[in-house]
Design a protein around this motif. Structure first.
Motif, PDB file in Angstrom:
ATOM      1  N   HIS A   4      -2.434   4.206  -9.452  1.00  0.00           N
ATOM      2  CA  HIS A   4      -3.860   3.963  -9.233  1.00  0.00           C
ATOM      3  C   HIS A   4      -4.009   2.740  -8.344  1.00  0.00           C
ATOM      4  N   ARG A   5      -5.008   2.807  -7.455  1.00  0.00           N
ATOM      5  CA  ARG A   5      -5.192   1.706  -6.520  1.00  0.00           C
ATOM      6  C   ARG A   5      -5.796   0.489  -7.204  1.00  0.00           C
ATOM      7  N   LEU A   6      -5.409  -0.692  -6.750  1.00  0.00           N
ATOM      8  CA  LEU A   6      -5.992  -1.923  -7.281  1.00  0.00           C
ATOM      9  C   LEU A   6      -7.507  -1.906  -7.084  1.00  0.00           C
ATOM     10  N   SER A   7      -7.943  -1.397  -5.932  1.00  0.00           N
ATOM     11  CA  SER A   7      -9.383  -1.398  -5.662  1.00  0.00           C
ATOM     12  C   SER A   7     -10.126  -0.508  -6.667  1.00  0.00           C
ATOM     13  N   VAL A  38     -10.674  -8.013 -19.678  1.00  0.00           N
ATOM     14  CA  VAL A  38      -9.608  -7.749 -18.708  1.00  0.00           C
ATOM     15  C   VAL A  38      -8.273  -8.248 -19.254  1.00  0.00           C
ATOM     16  N   SER A  39      -8.272  -9.441 -19.848  1.00  0.00           N
ATOM     17  CA  SER A  39      -7.024  -9.997 -20.375  1.00  0.00           C
ATOM     18  C   SER A  39      -6.441  -9.088 -21.451  1.00  0.00           C
ATOM     19  N   ASP A  40      -7.311  -8.632 -22.360  1.00  0.00           N
ATOM     20  CA  ASP A  40      -6.832  -7.770 -23.445  1.00  0.00           C
ATOM     21  C   ASP A  40      -6.222  -6.477 -22.922  1.00  0.00           C
ATOM     22  N   HIS A  41      -6.748  -6.017 -21.814  1.00  0.00           N
ATOM     23  CA  HIS A  41      -6.286  -4.720 -21.315  1.00  0.00           C
ATOM     24  C   HIS A  41      -5.323  -4.861 -20.148  1.00  0.00           C
ATOM     25  N   LEU A  42      -4.811  -6.064 -19.947  1.00  0.00           N
ATOM     26  CA  LEU A  42      -3.953  -6.283 -18.782  1.00  0.00           C
ATOM     27  C   LEU A  42      -2.763  -5.320 -18.729  1.00  0.00           C
ATOM     28  N   PRO A  43      -2.043  -5.112 -19.859  1.00  0.00           N
ATOM     29  CA  PRO A  43      -0.920  -4.157 -19.798  1.00  0.00           C
ATOM     30  C   PRO A  43      -1.391  -2.751 -19.425  1.00  0.00           C
ATOM     31  N   GLU A  44      -2.597  -2.411 -19.870  1.00  0.00           N
ATOM     32  CA  GLU A  44      -3.087  -1.073 -19.557  1.00  0.00           C
ATOM     33  C   GLU A  44      -3.439  -0.959 -18.081  1.00  0.00           C
ATOM     34  N   TYR A  45      -4.033  -2.013 -17.547  1.00  0.00           N
ATOM     35  CA  TYR A  45      -4.314  -2.008 -16.108  1.00  0.00           C
ATOM     36  C   TYR A  45      -3.009  -1.939 -15.324  1.00  0.00           C
ATOM     37  N   ALA A  46      -1.996  -2.697 -15.794  1.00  0.00           N
ATOM     38  CA  ALA A  46      -0.705  -2.688 -15.111  1.00  0.00           C
ATOM     39  C   ALA A  46      -0.096  -1.285 -15.161  1.00  0.00           C
ATOM     40  N   THR A  47      -0.254  -0.616 -16.311  1.00  0.00           N
ATOM     41  CA  THR A  47       0.255   0.750 -16.431  1.00  0.00           C
ATOM     42  C   THR A  47      -0.406   1.657 -15.398  1.00  0.00           C
ATOM     43  N   LEU A  48      -1.722   1.527 -15.272  1.00  0.00           N
ATOM     44  CA  LEU A  48      -2.429   2.368 -14.303  1.00  0.00           C
ATOM     45  C   LEU A  48      -1.937   2.084 -12.888  1.00  0.00           C
ATOM     46  N   MET A  49      -1.665   0.804 -12.605  1.00  0.00           N
ATOM     47  CA  MET A  49      -1.148   0.475 -11.273  1.00  0.00           C
ATOM     48  C   MET A  49       0.231   1.077 -11.085  1.00  0.00           C
ATOM     49  N   ALA A  50       1.065   1.013 -12.134  1.00  0.00           N
ATOM     50  CA  ALA A  50       2.408   1.586 -12.037  1.00  0.00           C
ATOM     51  C   ALA A  50       2.318   3.088 -11.790  1.00  0.00           C
ATOM     52  N   MET A  51       1.292   3.720 -12.362  1.00  0.00           N
ATOM     53  CA  MET A  51       1.147   5.158 -12.162  1.00  0.00           C
ATOM     54  C   MET A  51       0.698   5.498 -10.751  1.00  0.00           C
ATOM     55  N   ARG A  93       0.830  -1.200   0.000  1.00  0.00           N
ATOM     56  CA  ARG A  93       0.000   0.000   0.000  1.00  0.00           C
ATOM     57  C   ARG A  93       0.873   1.263   0.000  1.00  0.00           C
ATOM     58  N   ARG A  94       1.923   1.227   0.813  1.00  0.00           N
ATOM     59  CA  ARG A  94       2.861   2.342   0.916  1.00  0.00           C
ATOM     60  C   ARG A  94       3.506   2.594  -0.459  1.00  0.00           C
ATOM     61  N   ARG A  95       3.917   1.503  -1.106  1.00  0.00           N
ATOM     62  CA  ARG A  95       4.576   1.648  -2.406  1.00  0.00           C
ATOM     63  C   ARG A  95       3.625   2.248  -3.435  1.00  0.00           C
ATOM     64  N   GLN A  96       2.361   1.822  -3.371  1.00  0.00           N
ATOM     65  CA  GLN A  96       1.385   2.387  -4.308  1.00  0.00           C
ATOM     66  C   GLN A  96       1.289   3.902  -4.114  1.00  0.00           C
ATOM     67  N   GLN A  97       1.357   4.331  -2.842  1.00  0.00           N
ATOM     68  CA  GLN A  97       1.239   5.770  -2.601  1.00  0.00           C
ATOM     69  C   GLN A  97       2.485   6.513  -3.065  1.00  0.00           C
TER      70      GLN A  97
END
Ligand SMILES: Nc1ncnc2c1ncn2[C@@H]1O[C@H](COP(=O)(O)OP(=O)(O)OP(=O)(O)O)[C@@H](O)[C@H]1O
Ligand SMILES: [Mg+2]
Lengths: 226, 389
Positions: B308-311, B293-306, A77-81
């Motif tokens: 954005h919360r998983l939730s 979801v599978s087709d957009h997995l890299p895009e979801y991963a990008t959002l997470m890298a940026m 969670r910390r890393r995400q922030q």
């Protein structure tokens, strides 16, 4: 406080027989506003280092501080922030195919806390203008050229007001002249924001944009040649 | 409210769906199909149960007496007629009317083959019918040997309605007695009866000489307007011997429906059909969302890298499911209406949309889509932001 401070960082993939050390005893420091380029042969561990600084992987050994946060002690969670305060630019542009340029940039601006929808949209438009795409806001990534896509990606990374920007071979998919343009734009905008930048690249034509050049070989940093 | 509006985000779920119109159409077609299947199955089930009580609904009575040995409209046992008369002692009872009720063998006047028909015999002077036009027709039944024939009866009883409308005198036999069709009514068939006829008590007893005298199958009771039917039911039941059962009119209707619901597997079969629709819908929606979801997995991963919360991203998938449910329900509802209209038109089955069924199917579609979204979300956990550099 430096933007990045790494002390004897090591990293390995796999387990047991298959264990392969990729990073060995790396120490480095990046000051705020500094533009640093990282080069080295393929497979020497550049991307791995970048993902560790970008809070995308758990630190195995050593200490990593990014923007004042100790990543080696941070949970998921910390890393995400922390990631919210780091801008990332990927080799492929990694834009969302179903969003227009403006909406893609706004996905970055949406990370800003306590900002209304309109303010975030204006933020997105501002950054698109800054990268010279005011005429392309409504286009889907599909309809943009490679250089334009990478510029949208830069706008998206900057829209969240990061204090640190990480880019992994941002010019790999671009021709020489466009690549040079994009990196110069990146440097100029980061300078204006006083944002530290770490770029991984193979491209010899862009080496001169850096304040400092780091070389890596076999998972270790070579002593810098000033 | 203002804050909510200002806090809104890019409608990612909606854009993911709408920018892939073919996939969206496939999903909506699947959901609508499942919805239509559920509407059909549940509609038929309820329609069949409703059809089983059209005859029960004919009578304008507040309470009904039946024998506790009666199982359903096709097996009505008799009870002493004086029990009905005894209820008149209760101050709340305004009037009573006896009804004879049983299956008889009707001879098709064309083919001369016999077939069981449900016959009701009542007092033509005081028929207790809900429908006033029906009460008028009963006037003609005062003559012996006259009956009213249900024109919605199955054709196996003969072209009675056609002949009657042509102006012919339609006569045939029941248990060796001549009877004449004096008019037509519209009731409809049910599980138990392929056809119906109405006649007077006297004619009924002529046609069924084996019935013990003084025995009736149904007793209709009308109460004074200010009385509480439920109270009177309890009072009568405690006062009368237990060779009769006192029911409200609704209770009489439920008694019949319950027989078909619990005594047969009809309800189960149609519910199973609806469940099939549910499962098919789940599979289709799951397939669509999982591929999405599978087709957009890299895009979801990008959002997470940026950052954005998983939730938040799980919320995107949930919302996709929700939008699919809403968009799939509308055509299913409309098609359901159309099909009900078609079935009513083609058969005499009383199927129609009602709020309960509209909500049930709506709820099932919602559960279907949300469940599928929940399963598809597991794929999202595979999105590793470290792998996208
Ligand atoms: N997830 C992983 N699991 C196992 N090994 C990995 C993983 N990621 C990278 N490696 C290995 O670690 C080493 C360093 O990889 P890395 O991607 O960091 O190199 P790089 O310097 O970025 O190379 P390039 O210039 O080709 O991108 C490589 O040998 C690679 O095979
Ligand atoms: Mg790499």
């Amino acid at each position: 406080m430096p933007a990045v401070e790494i002390e004897s960082l090591s990293h390995a993939f796999g387990q047991g027989e298959m264990l392969r050390t990729v990073l060995q005893n790396i120490s480095l420091k990046i000051e705020p506003g500094e533009v640093v380029l990282l080069t080295g042969p393929s497979g020497c561990g550049k991307t791995t280092l970048l993902t560790l600084i970008g809070a995308l992987r758990t630190v195995q050994q050593g200490t990593v501080s990014v923007l004042g946060e100790r990543l080696d002690r941070a949970g998921r969670r910390r890393r995400q922030q922390v990631r919210r305060r780091i801008g990332m630019i990927f080799q492929g542009h990694n834009l969302l195919r179903c969003l227009t340029a403006e909406q893609n940039v706004q996905m970055g601006a949406d990370l800003l806390p306590d900002l209304g929808y309109r303010a975030r949209r204006d933020e997105a438009r501002h950054w698109l203008r800054s990268v010279g795409l005011e005429d392309q806001m409504g286009k889907l990534p599909h309809d943009l050229s490679g250089g334009q896509k990478q510029r949208v990606a830069i706008a998206r990374a900057l829209a969240a007001h990061p204090r640190l920007l990480l880019a992994d071979e941002p010019t790999a998919a671009l021709d020489g002249a466009t690549g040079r343009e994009v990196v110069e734009l990146l440097r100029r905008l980061a300078r204006e924001q006083d944002c530290a930048v770490l770029i991984v690249t193979h491209d010899p034509r862009i080496l001169d944009v850096a304040d400092r050049l780091l070389r890596m070989e076999d998972g270790a940093l070579l002593p810098s040649v000033e | 409210m203002r804050n909510l509006w200002q806090g809104r985000r890019i409608p990612l779920s909606w854009l993911l769906l709408s920018r892939q119109p073919v996939r969206l159409l496939v999903a909506l077609a699947g959901i609508s199909f499942a919805g239509i299947l559920m509407f059909m199955q549940l509609g038929f089930r309820d329609g069949l149960f409703d059809a089983s009580v059209t005859v029960h609904r004919l009578f304008d009575a507040d309470l009904v007496l039946i024998s506790p040995r009666s199982a359903s409209s096709i097996r009505m046992a008799g009870f002493p007629r004086r029990r009905l008369v005894q209820t008149l002692a209760d101050p709340a009872v305004e009037g009573v009317s006896p009804v004879h009720w049983g299956l008889m063998l009707w001879r098709n006047p064309e083919t001369r083959l016999n077939r069981a028909i449900l016959a009701l015999g009542f007092n033509p002077d005081d028929p207790f019918f809900v429908d006033p036009s029906l009460s008028q027709k009963t006037e003609s039944l005062k003559q012996k040997g006259r009956i009213l024939f249900d024109q919605l009866s199955r054709p196996e009883f003969g072209p009675i309605a056609d002949w009657y409308r042509e102006g012919r005198t339609v006569e045939t036999e029941i248990a060796g007695n001549r009877i004449r069709v004096e008019g037509l009514v519209s009731l409809g068939t049910s599980f138990g009866a392929d056809g119906n006829l109405l006649t007077s008590t006297e004619t009924f007893l002529d046609l069924a000489p084996q019935k013990p005298p003084g025995s009736i199958e149904v007793g209709l009771i009308r109460l004074r307007p200010d009385s509480d039917p439920q109270q009177v039911v309890e009072r009568l039941q405690s006062r009368l011997p237990d060779d009769v059962k006192v029911l409200t009119k609704q209770g009489f209707i439920e008694f019949e429906k319950n027989y078909w619901k619990s005594g047969t597997s009809i309800g189960f079969i149609f519910t199973l059909g609806a469940a099939m629709g549910f499962v098919v819908g789940c599979v289709i929606v799951y397939q669509v969302l999982y591929t999405d979801v599978s087709d957009h997995l890299p895009e979801y991963a990008t959002l997470m890298a940026m950052g954005h919360r998983l939730s938040d991203l799980l919320g995107v998938v949930m919302r996709e499911g929700f939008y699919l449910a809403v968009m799939g329900y509308v055509p299913a509802y409309l098609a359901g209406q159309g099909l009900y209209w078609f079935v009513r038109d083609a058969t005499s089955l009383p199927v129609g949309m009602n709020a309960t069924r509209a909500l049930t199917v709506g709820g099932m579609i919602l559960v279907m889509c949300m469940l599928s979204a929940l399963l598809a979300m597991r794929r999202l956990v595979d999105a590793d932001p470290a792998e996208i550099f």
